[in-house]
Design a protein around this motif. Structure first.
Motif, mmCIF file in Angstrom:
data_model
loop_
_atom_site.group_PDB
_atom_site.id
_atom_site.type_symbol
_atom_site.label_atom_id
_atom_site.label_comp_id
_atom_site.label_asym_id
_atom_site.label_seq_id
_atom_site.Cartn_x
_atom_site.Cartn_y
_atom_site.Cartn_z
ATOM 1 N N GLU A 667 5.159 -14.410 18.398
ATOM 2 C CA GLU A 667 6.071 -13.804 17.415
ATOM 3 C C GLU A 667 5.301 -12.879 15.983
ATOM 4 O OE1 GLU A 667 9.746 -16.444 18.287
ATOM 5 O OE2 GLU A 667 9.029 -16.623 16.339
ATOM 6 N N ALA A 668 4.218 -13.683 15.778
ATOM 7 C CA ALA A 668 3.360 -13.307 14.528
ATOM 8 C C ALA A 668 2.603 -12.142 14.897
ATOM 9 C CB ALA A 668 2.656 -14.694 13.845
ATOM 10 N N CYS A 669 2.116 -12.266 15.962
ATOM 11 C CA CYS A 669 1.227 -10.836 16.477
ATOM 12 C C CYS A 669 2.147 -9.901 16.671
ATOM 13 C CB CYS A 669 0.460 -11.290 17.706
ATOM 14 S SG CYS A 669 -1.006 -12.602 17.641
ATOM 15 N N ASP A 670 3.265 -10.047 17.201
ATOM 16 C CA ASP A 670 4.066 -8.896 17.407
ATOM 17 C C ASP A 670 4.575 -8.310 15.972
ATOM 18 O OD1 ASP A 670 3.761 -9.240 20.134
ATOM 19 O OD2 ASP A 670 5.852 -10.169 20.463
ATOM 20 N N ILE A 671 4.687 -9.035 15.015
ATOM 21 C CA ILE A 671 5.394 -8.787 13.636
ATOM 22 C C ILE A 671 4.167 -8.051 12.916
ATOM 23 C CG2 ILE A 671 5.916 -9.596 11.546
ATOM 24 C CD1 ILE A 671 7.596 -11.659 12.886
ATOM 25 N N VAL A 672 2.744 -8.543 13.096
ATOM 26 C CA VAL A 672 1.784 -7.976 12.493
ATOM 27 C C VAL A 672 1.282 -6.524 12.980
ATOM 28 C CG1 VAL A 672 -0.815 -8.256 11.698
ATOM 29 C CG2 VAL A 672 0.844 -10.102 11.436
ATOM 30 N N TYR A 673 1.481 -6.713 14.352
ATOM 31 C CA TYR A 673 0.987 -5.520 15.082
ATOM 32 C C TYR A 673 -0.080 -4.680 14.738
ATOM 33 C CZ TYR A 673 2.439 -1.549 18.197
ATOM 34 O OH TYR A 673 2.504 -0.515 19.163
ATOM 35 N N GLY A 674 -1.474 -5.214 14.592
ATOM 36 C CA GLY A 674 -2.387 -4.646 14.235
ATOM 37 C C GLY A 674 -2.818 -4.293 12.806
ATOM 38 N N ARG A 675 -1.780 -4.743 12.028
ATOM 39 C CA ARG A 675 -1.891 -4.451 10.477
ATOM 40 C C ARG A 675 -2.711 -5.732 9.723
ATOM 41 N NH1 ARG A 675 4.200 -3.274 9.013
ATOM 42 N NH2 ARG A 675 4.315 -5.133 10.607
ATOM 43 N N ASN A 676 -3.212 -5.139 8.574
ATOM 44 C CA ASN A 676 -3.956 -6.213 7.850
ATOM 45 C C ASN A 676 -2.905 -6.727 6.587
ATOM 46 O OD1 ASN A 676 -6.197 -5.673 8.784
ATOM 47 N ND2 ASN A 676 -6.693 -4.043 7.491
ATOM 48 N N TRP A 677 -3.465 -7.487 5.962
ATOM 49 C CA TRP A 677 -2.542 -8.472 4.946
ATOM 50 C C TRP A 677 -2.195 -7.638 3.931
ATOM 51 C CZ3 TRP A 677 1.219 -11.553 4.629
ATOM 52 C CH2 TRP A 677 1.360 -12.218 3.767
ATOM 53 N N GLN A 678 -2.674 -6.638 3.220
ATOM 54 C CA GLN A 678 -2.024 -5.648 2.361
ATOM 55 C C GLN A 678 -0.954 -4.715 2.909
ATOM 56 O OE1 GLN A 678 -5.164 -3.143 0.833
ATOM 57 N NE2 GLN A 678 -5.793 -2.150 2.786
ATOM 58 N N ASP A 679 -0.917 -4.376 4.005
ATOM 59 C CA ASP A 679 -0.055 -3.616 4.713
ATOM 60 C C ASP A 679 1.582 -4.280 4.685
ATOM 61 O OD1 ASP A 679 -2.014 -1.827 5.402
ATOM 62 O OD2 ASP A 679 -2.152 -2.818 7.208
ATOM 63 N N LEU A 680 1.300 -5.430 4.598
ATOM 64 C CA LEU A 680 2.585 -6.370 4.512
ATOM 65 C C LEU A 680 3.075 -7.082 3.174
ATOM 66 C CD1 LEU A 680 2.237 -8.621 7.685
ATOM 67 C CD2 LEU A 680 3.301 -6.433 7.723
ATOM 68 N N HIS A 681 1.918 -7.215 2.563
ATOM 69 C CA HIS A 681 2.070 -8.043 1.195
ATOM 70 C C HIS A 681 1.908 -7.226 -0.027
ATOM 71 C CE1 HIS A 681 1.804 -11.852 -0.756
ATOM 72 N NE2 HIS A 681 0.704 -11.808 -1.010
ATOM 73 N N ILE A 682 2.989 -6.696 -0.526
ATOM 74 C CA ILE A 682 3.005 -5.990 -1.677
ATOM 75 C C ILE A 682 3.653 -6.563 -2.924
ATOM 76 C CG2 ILE A 682 3.919 -3.773 -2.785
ATOM 77 C CD1 ILE A 682 2.096 -3.599 -0.165
ATOM 78 N N ALA A 683 2.888 -6.628 -4.021
ATOM 79 C CA ALA A 683 3.407 -7.539 -5.270
ATOM 80 C C ALA A 683 4.406 -6.501 -5.869
ATOM 81 C CB ALA A 683 2.230 -7.493 -6.334
ATOM 82 N N GLN A 684 5.627 -7.038 -5.988
ATOM 83 C CA GLN A 684 6.961 -6.217 -6.875
ATOM 84 C C GLN A 684 6.953 -6.943 -8.036
ATOM 85 O OE1 GLN A 684 10.619 -7.003 -4.999
ATOM 86 N NE2 GLN A 684 11.490 -5.378 -6.029
ATOM 87 N N LEU A 685 6.745 -6.028 -9.189
ATOM 88 C CA LEU A 685 6.929 -6.551 -10.629
ATOM 89 C C LEU A 685 8.386 -6.072 -10.889
ATOM 90 C CD1 LEU A 685 3.808 -6.524 -10.121
ATOM 91 C CD2 LEU A 685 3.837 -5.889 -12.682
ATOM 92 N N LYS A 686 9.187 -7.028 -11.112
ATOM 93 C CA LYS A 686 10.817 -6.523 -11.340
ATOM 94 C C LYS A 686 11.088 -6.348 -12.752
ATOM 95 C CE LYS A 686 12.940 -8.926 -7.291
ATOM 96 N NZ LYS A 686 13.951 -9.592 -6.725
ATOM 97 N N HIS A 687 12.135 -5.854 -13.203
ATOM 98 C CA HIS A 687 12.526 -5.449 -14.280
ATOM 99 C C HIS A 687 14.113 -6.025 -14.455
ATOM 100 C CE1 HIS A 687 14.401 -3.032 -17.471
ATOM 101 N NE2 HIS A 687 13.315 -2.900 -18.092
ATOM 102 N N LEU A 688 14.136 -6.730 -15.652
ATOM 103 C CA LEU A 688 15.348 -7.281 -16.025
ATOM 104 C C LEU A 688 16.071 -6.171 -17.052
ATOM 105 C CD1 LEU A 688 17.728 -9.428 -16.141
ATOM 106 C CD2 LEU A 688 16.525 -10.446 -18.048
ATOM 107 N N PRO A 689 17.508 -5.508 -16.544
ATOM 108 C CA PRO A 689 18.203 -5.566 -15.320
ATOM 109 C C PRO A 689 18.207 -4.952 -14.320
ATOM 110 C CG PRO A 689 19.380 -4.989 -17.051
ATOM 111 C CD PRO A 689 18.001 -4.775 -17.727
ATOM 112 N N PHE A 690 17.370 -3.746 -14.455
ATOM 113 C CA PHE A 690 17.216 -2.516 -13.731
ATOM 114 C C PHE A 690 16.510 -2.593 -12.419
ATOM 115 C CE2 PHE A 690 17.602 -0.448 -17.999
ATOM 116 C CZ PHE A 690 19.042 -0.258 -18.082
#
Length: 785
Positions: A667-690
């Motif tokens: 299942e993991a290989c199918d989800i990753v599907y040849g991609r690297n970690w940065q293709d999946l792993h994005i930092a999201q800096l949230k704003h309160l409240p918008f």
């Protein structure tokens, strides 16, 4: 005619908007303050808009700090103080009501008022100066755009608001109690194996790194540990809890001068909290006639939690100790059972104002243990992810801050005048609101670790909900401040603190400290330091900056070989198996193996329990950081067997753990599907409240691809209960100080100094924060203006 009318009506609005954006785009200028202060205060802005505050005394400096933070972070200060005091609904309306109910329910405003009443005249004067500075800044400028978009206005900050912020931080750092309830509920659904999945027993965790090792613990703190009894509550706890054990902690370490190039200690710290924009941290410098201070304060507070002075450099992280227990109470009418007697429930009223609605009055009740957690808590984590979500009328919230009067400001004032670490140790007892693990290094060469505040002395383990009617379950006082864990000048020449186990079992109150520590990061930091020391390496600040970026997963390196030996997968996955055999155990941005590993262990967690527990409990199970950190260990030969629960009850076949691990890998290989970690792993800096307003979200939020995971030094945590791998928790600031070289002090924060979305200093540090250079500054003890 209509066209001309439209131009007449719309043009002024457009021009006003452009003018406002231009004004907001301009950063605050350097300024001399003369009102309120006893002597003029100069605020000089550098090239990153960091304020350098020149004052003749600490009270005038507090006014300057307040003024500078008010210029840069007014909306953020306002939002946090309203969360802390249960008044967010006044500006955001009913959608914020649940957080207000919780904060009033657990008595945060009451605790803040109590603390202020007990503060010294000197502390009150410092508080007043800080608040006055913020309020003056608010009156001197256009309000941030958030006020216009929410149709709200600034209200003067009070010193009680400031103190309430300290308790808010404490609640945010002490949120693992959701695991207590979750374990109790899952024990009946899954069985004894839940003890090994969400474990609180050091015999399974088997830690090999402590902040204070067995031989470093002072003699007066040693004693044979009395193992606390583990209690299983027989009563069914029918509450729907959405556990949100979001990691909140940090990395911190200090190296003695005998191992540094300068011959003096070097300290490093990167605090991990929710990724927000603006950052929760604020960089500033203070210049006094007899001392200089440079460092970070948590927004809304005048306390420099991370920094350096002429004599010291210091770091702060969460101790991860257990400061909350939850009790299930037997309630009959307006009475509750305690021992063999019934006692009257105490009551207190709170009136909450709601924007666009009539005020609402709430009557809260409390037992000997604390307030009953009443009314719906659904939706609270949207605005404050520290709080587990549930709905119950018979759970009491026993929080140590209800009992301890906090005098942190008095401690800070003492600390600013301290000459050696013994002076600090004599005053640290005054800081009780937050359980902080401090590392302090002195210019004279000392290294000092101190666990602050106090911890409940327990008669039984507090890793489950407790029966409130049994007297033996009630706390038996508190660990005296002088007997909290500490260490001075450990022989190994360094101290590492990354929310890991504080002390081994020879500490006299070991079991009372709690059980939900983080492991992995401290082991890796210790490994790097020991390896370099063994080769005679002399550390510099740049060594510490490089360590911040380390993304080797200590647990993957330990567990992957055995997990690979369990695999039984089709031939078309052979290349992916080979990728894992060649993987260097680093979750770097360009790592394909790292991407598979991260997804693989998450899929293992899902497949282990998805057929055994309801969906809402699965969400909570996946959010448990304790489970996440322990998961790679569970298939090792020396770990208790979980074969019984590896079988998927929804299939005819009887599966074993090898089948489960293999299916999760596919299942993991199918989800990753040849991609690297940065293709999946994005930092999201949230704003309160918008962040919750789609039309404004992209304007205020920021995103960037990152590596790492929670157990790597460069720690970036995502929510396992979500379908994506968006990082929402990680380092918000970085600080390195070499006490032997004033040119070798470095800092950065995750976004920028300004909270103004139009400012170039809103996100100017964003791109280089994780992998680029830190901002270097000269630590000067001389006044420049």
């Amino acid at each position: 005619m209509l066209k001309k009318l439209c131009i007449i009506l719309i043009l002024p609005i457009v021009l006003a908007t452009v003018f406002y954006a231009y004004i907001q785009h301009c950063p605050p200028e350097s300024i001399r303050l003369t009102d309120y202060v006893s002597n003029p205060v100069d605020i000089i802005r550098d090239s990153d808009s960091v304020p350098h505050i020149y004052a003749e005394n600490i009270y005038d400096a507090c006014y300057g700090i307040g003024y500078a933070t008010g210029q840069d972070r007014l909306w953020q200060i306002d939002a946090y103080r309203r969360i802390a005091t249960g008044r967010l609904s006044e500006i955001l309306g009913e959608k914020a009501l649940n957080i207000d109910i919780f904060m009033r329910n657990v008595k945060v405003p009451q605790m803040a008022r109590r603390d202020i009443e007990s503060a010294s005249p000197q502390a009150i004067k410092a508080f007043n100066s800080f608040a006055a500075g913020i309020n003056a800044a608010a009156k001197s400028q256009w309000l941030p755009i958030e006020y216009y978009l929410t149709r709200s206005s600034w209200e003067d900050l009070s010193i009680t608001d400031i103190q309430a912020n300290i308790h808010l931080m404490s609640i945010g750092l002490g949120k693992a109690w959701g695991n207590d309830i979750l374990k109790h509920q899952l024990l009946d659904l899954i069985g004894i194996e839940i003890e090994w999945l969400i474990t609180s027993d050091s015999q399974y965790l088997n830690p090999n790194v402590f902040i204070i090792s067995e031989n470093e613990l002072p003699e007066e703190l040693r004693s044979e540990n009395i193992q606390l009894q583990k209690i299983k509550l027989q009563e069914n706890l029918d509450v729907n809890i959405e556990n949100d054990d979001t990691p909140a902690g940090s990395n911190a370490w200090a190296v003695s001068g005998k191992h540094t190039k300068s011959g003096k200690p070097i300290v490093a710290n990167d605090p991990h909290l929710s990724l927000t924009i603006p950052s929760m941290w604020y960089m500033h410098h203070i210049y006094l006639p007899n001392n200089t201070f440079s460092g970070m304060l948590p927004i809304g507070s005048p306390f420099m939690s991370i920094g350096r002075s002429n004599d010291f450099a210091w770091t702060s992280t969460s101790m991860k100790t257990d400061d909350v227990d939850v009790y299930i109470e037997k309630i009959f009418g307006d009475e509750y059972l305690y021992g063999d007697k019934y006692f009257k429930l105490k009551q207190f009223e709170e009136v909450i104002k709601i924007k666009g609605k009539e005020p609402r009055k709430y009557v809260f009740k409390e037992t000997i243990h604390g307030p009953l957690l009443e009314y719906s808590m659904m939706g609270v984590k949207k605005l404050h992810p520290a709080v587990p979500i549930f709905n119950s009328t018979n759970l009491s919230y026993c929080f140590i801050n209800h009992y301890l009067v906090d005098r942190t400001m008095d401690f800070i004032l003492d600390f600013m005048n301290a000459k050696n670490i013994l002076d600090v140790r004599e005053s640290v007892w005054k800081s009780t609101a937050t359980r902080i693990a401090m590392i302090i290094a002195s210019k004279s060469g000392d290294l000092y670790y101190q666990s602050t505040s106090q911890i409940p002395i327990r008669r039984v383990k507090g890793d489950r909900p407790l029966a409130g009617w049994l007297i033996n379950n009630t706390w038996d006082g508190f660990i005296p401040s002088k007997e909290m864990p500490y260490s001075i000048n450990p022989e190994k020449g360094f101290i590492v603190n990354a929310n890991n186990f504080i002390v081994p079992k020879n500490y006299k109150y070991h079991d009372s400290l709690g059980q939900y520590y983080s492991t992995g990061r401290a082991e890796r930091i210790t490994e790097i330091l020991q390896e370099k020391i063994s080769k005679g390496h002399k550390f510099t600040s740049n060594d510490m900056i490089e360590m911040f970026q380390d993304e080797l997963d200590y647990f993957a390196r330990d567990s992957l070989p055995h997990m690979l030996s369990m695999l039984k997968v089709p031939e078309n996955y052979t290349s992916e198996v080979q990728s894992m055999k060649n993987w260097d155990f680093k979750l770097s941005r360009n790592s394909h193996g790292g991407a598979i590993w991260a997804v693989w262990i998450k899929q293992i967690a899902i497949n282990l329990v998805k057929d055994k527990i309801p969906k809402e409990k699965l969400q909570s199970f996946l959010k448990s950081v304790i489970m996440q950190l322990n998961l790679p260990k569970i298939f090792k030969p020396n770990y208790p067997s979980i074969e019984r629960i590896c079988d998927n009850k929804s299939t005819e076949k009887v599966e074993n753990c090898s089948d489960l691990v293999s299916q999760a890998f596919i299942e993991a290989c199918d989800i990753v599907y040849g991609r690297n970690w940065q293709d999946l792993h994005i930092a999201q800096l949230k704003h309160l409240p918008f962040s919750d307003v789609p039309i404004l979200k992209r304007m205020f939020e920021r995103y960037k691809p990152v590596g790492g995971t929670y157990s790597t030094i460069h720690s970036m945590q995502y929510n396992w209960a979500e379908d994506h791998f968006m990082a929402h928790n990680g380092p918000g600031a970085k600080f390195v100080a070499d006490l032997g070289d004033d040119e070798e002090t470095y800092w950065s924060i995750q976004s920028g100094v300004s909270g103004n979305v139009f400012s170039r200093f809103y996100d100017n540090l964003l791109e280089e924060f994780d992998y680029g250079k830190l901002e270097k500054f000269t630590f000067s003890k001389e006044r420049k203006v």
